[in-house]
Design a protein around this motif. Structure first.
Motif, PDB file in Angstrom:
ATOM      1  N   PHE A  52      39.614  39.679  41.658  1.00 46.48           N
ATOM      2  CA  PHE A  52      38.229  40.133  41.735  1.00 46.48           C
ATOM      3  C   PHE A  52      38.076  41.464  42.484  1.00 46.48           C
ATOM      4  N   ASP A  53      39.200  41.978  43.005  1.00 45.20           N
ATOM      5  CA  ASP A  53      39.194  43.370  43.444  1.00 45.20           C
ATOM      6  C   ASP A  53      39.328  44.289  42.232  1.00 45.20           C
ATOM      7  N   VAL A  54      40.057  43.809  41.228  1.00 47.22           N
ATOM      8  CA  VAL A  54      40.254  44.605  40.014  1.00 47.22           C
ATOM      9  C   VAL A  54      39.039  44.499  39.101  1.00 47.22           C
ATOM     10  N   PHE A  55      38.523  43.294  38.967  1.00 48.09           N
ATOM     11  CA  PHE A  55      37.389  43.057  38.061  1.00 48.09           C
ATOM     12  C   PHE A  55      36.244  42.377  38.822  1.00 48.09           C
ATOM     13  N   PRO A  56      35.500  43.125  39.625  1.00 48.94           N
ATOM     14  CA  PRO A  56      34.341  42.539  40.307  1.00 48.94           C
ATOM     15  C   PRO A  56      33.135  42.514  39.368  1.00 48.94           C
ATOM     16  N   ASP A  57      32.091  41.836  39.795  1.00 50.14           N
ATOM     17  CA  ASP A  57      30.833  41.913  39.045  1.00 50.14           C
ATOM     18  C   ASP A  57      30.224  43.309  39.215  1.00 50.14           C
ATOM     19  N   ASN A  58      29.467  43.716  38.225  1.00 55.84           N
ATOM     20  CA  ASN A  58      28.799  45.010  38.251  1.00 55.84           C
ATOM     21  C   ASN A  58      27.741  45.016  39.362  1.00 55.84           C
TER      22      ASN A  58
END
Length: 407
Positions: A52-58
């Motif tokens: 979730f560091d790579v793909f966090p929420d917008n």
């Protein structure tokens, strides 16, 4: 192929869908080439980093919840050790080339645990199906049709996986039930100095393990008790009920005076066993000193007595309703018939003779013809011959228990 070896690392990289391996801490351990291509990331940007560091929420969209939903799914897998198939997710992904700019993506993830020897999750397989192009082809973000089609696609895939898991569960239940039946049914062997053969033939299909049983009991004098029974229902519960009833009838046969009393005792006991109602059973007592067979039936198909001249007599003069069919206790009937040396007694459950849309008399006549045809055959080969002649070639839908005793 096995001798040459399989390069599973190469297989993983060549998988056609997006697949990533995550540690229990949700750090990327490895990703395949398709994952890199579809996510627009390099291996260095993924492996060793927290998901979730790579793909966090917008952060610019308060309604964005793809990361939150994915985190909840992965935690469920870690907690339960079971796979989790997610519904279609809208997941905004930050552009690598244009930081701060977010691209709308539609992903359908499946998260699968890999368990270690201690049963704990050691690796998470995170598989993603990219649905973005389908959504865009149907009009993009505002297209309800595109979203609905993608949702239907995802639901169909979820149902397919659910069916696979149900089949696996039913297969495990069948395995346990068969093992239970095998443990509780007595192993074939001599009864006193007399020749006997027993067979238990499970039904075809994962859901059709039933509660059929047989028992052979040595009694005082030159006598034995022979019993078969059939619990209503299928599966593990029916097998458990079968074990209780078989044990109870085996014990009663050793202490009461005759088959009728043994079935009376069993009927009273069955009232306290959930699932035992309407069980059928027949008990015979073979006495070689008097050359007689005493018998009583609780709603069960009649034993067959094959005479040495090839004629067949069905022992149907002491038939009563199944266990628990009467609200009040009533003494059960009992009958006796004579036999001659060389005759053969055959007890069986309804799987041997009954067929759908067919009268039971047709099945009994088929059994009588088979016995006459194989008269003079020893119990072991006779048992095999009857199963071969009478069971459907494509497999029976009901279990079959069979006991043959040479008199």
């Amino acid at each position: 192929m096995a001798e040459a070896g399989i390069d599973y690392a190469a297989v993983f990289q060549a998988l056609p869908g997006m697949v990533a391996l995550l540690t229990p801490e949700l750090v990327y351990a490895d990703v395949n080439e398709e994952f890199l291509r579809m996510s627009g990331r390099t291996r260095e940007q993924l492996v060793g980093r927290y998901l979730f560091d790579v793909f966090p929420d917008n952060p610019g969209d308060p309604s964005a919840n793809g990361a939150r939903n994915l985190r909840a799914s992965l935690q469920r897998v870690l907690t339960t050790g079971e796979r989790d198939t997610m519904a279609l997710q809208r997941y905004d992904v930050e552009s690598v080339e244009r930081p701060g700019e977010w691209e709308e993506r539609y992903w359908s993830p499946v998260n699968v645990p890999v368990l270690g020897p201690d049963g704990r999750v050691v690796v998470l397989v995170h598989r993603v199906e990219e649905i973005t192009e389908l959504i865009k082809a149907r009009g993009g973000r505002g297209s309800r049709t595109g979203v609905l089609e993608a949702e239907l696609y995802t639901r169909a895939r979820e149902l397919q996986e659910l069916n696979e898991r149900l089949r696996e569960a039913h297969a495990r239940e069948r395995e346990v039930a068969l093992a239970l039946q095998d443990a509780m049914l007595p192993a074939p062997g001599p009864v006193g100095h007399h020749r006997a053969a027993v067979r238990y033939q499970p039904a075809m299909g994962t859901l059709n393990v039933c509660g059929d049983w047989y028992d052979l009991v040595d009694l005082p004098g030159d006598r034995i008790g022979v019993t078969v029974g059939d619990v209503v229902g299928h599966g593990l519960h029916a097998a458990c009920v079968m074990g209780q009833l078989r044990s109870a009838l085996s014990a009663a046969s050793r202490v009461v005076d005759g088959p009728a009393q043994a079935l009376e005792v069993l009927g009273l006991y069955a009232r306290s066993v959930e699932g035992a109602e309407n069980t059928t059973a027949v008990e015979t007592c073979i006495d070689w000193d008097t050359h007689t067979i005493t018998y009583s039936s609780a709603g069960h198909p009649p034993p067959a007595l094959l005479r040495s001249d090839g004629t067949v007599e069905f022992l149907d003069q002491a038939t009563d309703p199944p266990l628990g069919a009467r609200p009040d206790h009533v003494a059960r009937p009992q009958a006796t018939t004579a036999f001659a040396e060389g005759d053969t007694l055959v007890l069986y459950t309804d799987g041997l003779i009954e067929r759908r849309r067919e009268d039971i008399d047709t099945g009994l006549a088929r059994l009588a013809d088979a016995l006459t045809h194989h008269r003079g055959t020893d119990p072991e080969p006779l048992a095999d011959a009857l199963l071969l002649d009478l069971l459907p070639a494509m497999g029976a839908t009901d279990d079959t228990a069979l006991v043959i005793v040479r008199l």
